[in-house]
Design a protein around this motif. Structure first.
Motif, PDB file in Angstrom:
ATOM      1  N   LYS A  26       4.992   8.927 -14.569  1.00  0.00           N
ATOM      2  CA  LYS A  26       4.061   9.688 -13.730  1.00  0.00           C
ATOM      3  C   LYS A  26       2.615   9.297 -14.060  1.00  0.00           C
ATOM      4  O   LYS A  26       1.784   9.120 -13.171  1.00  0.00           O
ATOM      5  CB  LYS A  26       4.282  11.185 -13.958  1.00  0.00           C
ATOM      6  CG  LYS A  26       3.590  12.051 -12.941  1.00  0.00           C
ATOM      7  CD  LYS A  26       3.893  13.513 -13.163  1.00  0.00           C
ATOM      8  CE  LYS A  26       5.241  13.853 -12.607  1.00  0.00           C
ATOM      9  NZ  LYS A  26       5.476  15.297 -12.501  1.00  0.00           N
ATOM     10  N   ARG A  27       2.339   9.140 -15.338  1.00  0.00           N
ATOM     11  CA  ARG A  27       0.989   8.731 -15.764  1.00  0.00           C
ATOM     12  C   ARG A  27       0.665   7.341 -15.221  1.00  0.00           C
ATOM     13  O   ARG A  27      -0.424   7.098 -14.712  1.00  0.00           O
ATOM     14  CB  ARG A  27       0.931   8.741 -17.293  1.00  0.00           C
ATOM     15  CG  ARG A  27      -0.394   8.326 -17.865  1.00  0.00           C
ATOM     16  CD  ARG A  27      -0.375   8.513 -19.381  1.00  0.00           C
ATOM     17  NE  ARG A  27      -1.547   7.954 -19.981  1.00  0.00           N
ATOM     18  CZ  ARG A  27      -1.542   7.149 -21.020  1.00  0.00           C
ATOM     19  NH1 ARG A  27      -0.404   6.833 -21.609  1.00  0.00           N
ATOM     20  NH2 ARG A  27      -2.655   6.682 -21.508  1.00  0.00           N
ATOM     21  N   ILE A  32      -1.902   3.348 -11.578  1.00  0.00           N
ATOM     22  CA  ILE A  32      -1.864   2.201 -10.679  1.00  0.00           C
ATOM     23  C   ILE A  32      -2.489   2.546  -9.326  1.00  0.00           C
ATOM     24  O   ILE A  32      -3.165   1.713  -8.729  1.00  0.00           O
ATOM     25  CB  ILE A  32      -0.450   1.574 -10.546  1.00  0.00           C
ATOM     26  CG1 ILE A  32       0.542   2.480  -9.872  1.00  0.00           C
ATOM     27  CG2 ILE A  32       0.074   1.126 -11.899  1.00  0.00           C
ATOM     28  CD1 ILE A  32       1.920   1.845  -9.662  1.00  0.00           C
ATOM     29  N   ILE A  33      -2.322   3.779  -8.886  1.00  0.00           N
ATOM     30  CA  ILE A  33      -2.972   4.198  -7.640  1.00  0.00           C
ATOM     31  C   ILE A  33      -4.482   4.241  -7.839  1.00  0.00           C
ATOM     32  O   ILE A  33      -5.247   3.763  -6.997  1.00  0.00           O
ATOM     33  CB  ILE A  33      -2.435   5.557  -7.168  1.00  0.00           C
ATOM     34  CG1 ILE A  33      -0.953   5.452  -6.805  1.00  0.00           C
ATOM     35  CG2 ILE A  33      -3.239   6.069  -5.967  1.00  0.00           C
ATOM     36  CD1 ILE A  33      -0.257   6.799  -6.619  1.00  0.00           C
ATOM     37  N   GLU A  34      -4.931   4.806  -8.961  1.00  0.00           N
ATOM     38  CA  GLU A  34      -6.372   4.863  -9.246  1.00  0.00           C
ATOM     39  C   GLU A  34      -6.974   3.465  -9.341  1.00  0.00           C
ATOM     40  O   GLU A  34      -8.095   3.230  -8.862  1.00  0.00           O
ATOM     41  CB  GLU A  34      -6.631   5.620 -10.554  1.00  0.00           C
ATOM     42  CG  GLU A  34      -6.422   7.102 -10.457  1.00  0.00           C
ATOM     43  CD  GLU A  34      -6.561   7.820 -11.802  1.00  0.00           C
ATOM     44  OE1 GLU A  34      -6.836   9.027 -11.772  1.00  0.00           O
ATOM     45  OE2 GLU A  34      -6.376   7.186 -12.868  1.00  0.00           O
ATOM     46  N   PHE A 110       0.877  -0.822   1.340  1.00  0.00           N
ATOM     47  CA  PHE A 110       2.298  -1.076   1.558  1.00  0.00           C
ATOM     48  C   PHE A 110       2.915  -1.640   0.270  1.00  0.00           C
ATOM     49  O   PHE A 110       3.941  -1.170  -0.206  1.00  0.00           O
ATOM     50  CB  PHE A 110       2.485  -2.063   2.709  1.00  0.00           C
ATOM     51  CG  PHE A 110       3.923  -2.317   3.063  1.00  0.00           C
ATOM     52  CD1 PHE A 110       4.534  -1.608   4.086  1.00  0.00           C
ATOM     53  CD2 PHE A 110       4.666  -3.267   2.387  1.00  0.00           C
ATOM     54  CE1 PHE A 110       5.868  -1.838   4.420  1.00  0.00           C
ATOM     55  CE2 PHE A 110       6.000  -3.508   2.702  1.00  0.00           C
ATOM     56  CZ  PHE A 110       6.599  -2.783   3.728  1.00  0.00           C
ATOM     57  N   ALA A 111       2.262  -2.652  -0.293  1.00  0.00           N
ATOM     58  CA  ALA A 111       2.744  -3.269  -1.534  1.00  0.00           C
ATOM     59  C   ALA A 111       2.726  -2.262  -2.680  1.00  0.00           C
ATOM     60  O   ALA A 111       3.623  -2.260  -3.538  1.00  0.00           O
ATOM     61  CB  ALA A 111       1.901  -4.492  -1.876  1.00  0.00           C
ATOM     62  N   LEU A 112       1.738  -1.386  -2.691  1.00  0.00           N
ATOM     63  CA  LEU A 112       1.664  -0.353  -3.718  1.00  0.00           C
ATOM     64  C   LEU A 112       2.860   0.595  -3.608  1.00  0.00           C
ATOM     65  O   LEU A 112       3.425   1.014  -4.624  1.00  0.00           O
ATOM     66  CB  LEU A 112       0.352   0.417  -3.610  1.00  0.00           C
ATOM     67  CG  LEU A 112       0.071   1.484  -4.657  1.00  0.00           C
ATOM     68  CD1 LEU A 112       0.188   0.932  -6.069  1.00  0.00           C
ATOM     69  CD2 LEU A 112      -1.305   2.089  -4.432  1.00  0.00           C
ATOM     70  N   LEU A 167      -7.114   6.545  -2.164  1.00  0.00           N
ATOM     71  CA  LEU A 167      -7.528   7.891  -2.568  1.00  0.00           C
ATOM     72  C   LEU A 167      -6.717   8.948  -1.820  1.00  0.00           C
ATOM     73  O   LEU A 167      -6.319   9.960  -2.406  1.00  0.00           O
ATOM     74  CB  LEU A 167      -9.024   8.077  -2.320  1.00  0.00           C
ATOM     75  CG  LEU A 167      -9.735   9.155  -3.115  1.00  0.00           C
ATOM     76  CD1 LEU A 167      -9.474   9.023  -4.608  1.00  0.00           C
ATOM     77  CD2 LEU A 167     -11.219   9.123  -2.841  1.00  0.00           C
ATOM     78  N   ASP A 168      -6.435   8.713  -0.536  1.00  0.00           N
ATOM     79  CA  ASP A 168      -5.552   9.618   0.222  1.00  0.00           C
ATOM     80  C   ASP A 168      -4.175   9.659  -0.431  1.00  0.00           C
ATOM     81  O   ASP A 168      -3.564  10.729  -0.553  1.00  0.00           O
ATOM     82  CB  ASP A 168      -5.403   9.158   1.673  1.00  0.00           C
ATOM     83  CG  ASP A 168      -6.689   9.247   2.468  1.00  0.00           C
ATOM     84  OD1 ASP A 168      -7.593  10.013   2.092  1.00  0.00           O
ATOM     85  OD2 ASP A 168      -6.780   8.519   3.488  1.00  0.00           O
ATOM     86  N   LEU A 169      -3.684   8.503  -0.828  1.00  0.00           N
ATOM     87  CA  LEU A 169      -2.385   8.411  -1.511  1.00  0.00           C
ATOM     88  C   LEU A 169      -2.415   9.202  -2.815  1.00  0.00           C
ATOM     89  O   LEU A 169      -1.492   9.956  -3.118  1.00  0.00           O
ATOM     90  CB  LEU A 169      -2.039   6.945  -1.767  1.00  0.00           C
ATOM     91  CG  LEU A 169      -0.885   6.638  -2.724  1.00  0.00           C
ATOM     92  CD1 LEU A 169       0.414   7.271  -2.283  1.00  0.00           C
ATOM     93  CD2 LEU A 169      -0.733   5.126  -2.860  1.00  0.00           C
ATOM     94  N   LEU A 170      -3.476   9.058  -3.574  1.00  0.00           N
ATOM     95  CA  LEU A 170      -3.600   9.781  -4.845  1.00  0.00           C
ATOM     96  C   LEU A 170      -3.567  11.283  -4.622  1.00  0.00           C
ATOM     97  O   LEU A 170      -2.855  12.014  -5.317  1.00  0.00           O
ATOM     98  CB  LEU A 170      -4.875   9.367  -5.576  1.00  0.00           C
ATOM     99  CG  LEU A 170      -5.115  10.047  -6.923  1.00  0.00           C
ATOM    100  CD1 LEU A 170      -4.001   9.728  -7.909  1.00  0.00           C
ATOM    101  CD2 LEU A 170      -6.454   9.620  -7.484  1.00  0.00           C
TER     102      LEU A 170
END
Length: 179
Positions: A26-27, A32-34, A110-112, A167-170
């Protein structure tokens, strides 16, 4: 100067240390999103996001690396012209599109999504299938099953193009799976 990260890349670290990493996953998902949000805010498209593109540092933080396929927007302050991001992701992380066009934040997201799947499922999307078959799956909107995964909701939305920014994803990950 490149920094040495003693734990190698995230893909191999997760494979080696097994499923006992639930809290750590989770961390890393958040990190990776950040990381992608930060490079996107600076006008950079990575264009090759996979789990092995993050190194694991001495404190077990995920560090985004390998920008050789990336592109970036023009930067007047640094007097840099724009550079197209023409790298092609691996089939399991590739958003179907015209490969001659510049990669976008959306193709990175998408790749993320595939990297998040890989982080939690322990394998790439459609592992064991041929590249062209994987592309066909994605082209028709057929994705791996994600309902049993903690990050499944946000992963599926990445593949379907439902986030405009990392940021929306986060924010969605914070709400749906406590990132």
């Amino acid at each position: 100067m490149l920094k040495y990260y003693p734990h190698g890349d995230l893909k191999n670290y997760v494979a080696k240390n097994g499923r006992s990493l639930t809290k750590q996953l989770k961390r890393w998902a958040r990190q990776i999103i950040e990381g992608v949000a930060k490079v996107h805010r600076n006008g950079i498209r990575h264009s090759d996001l996979r789990l092995d593109q993050w190194s694991v540092d001495e404190d077990l933080n995920a560090r985004l690396c390998d920008f050789n396929a990336s592109g970036y927007d023009a930067n007047k302050r640094l007097d840099l012209p724009a550079s197209k991001a023409l790298g092609l992701e691996s089939y399991s992380h590739y958003m179907p599109r015209d490969p001659e066009l510049d990669n976008t934040d959306l193709s990175d997201l998408f790749a993320l999504g595939s990297a998040l799947y890989e982080l939690e499922a322990g394998e790439k999307p459609f592992a064991g299938e041929e590249g062209e078959i994987i592309t066909e799956h994605f082209e028709v909107g057929r994705y791996p099953e994600v309902d049993a995964l903690s990050f499944g909701g946000i992963t599926g939305k990445c593949w379907k193009g439902e986030f405009e920014t990392a940021l929306d994803l986060l924010h969605a990950g914070e709400k749906s799976c406590g990132l």
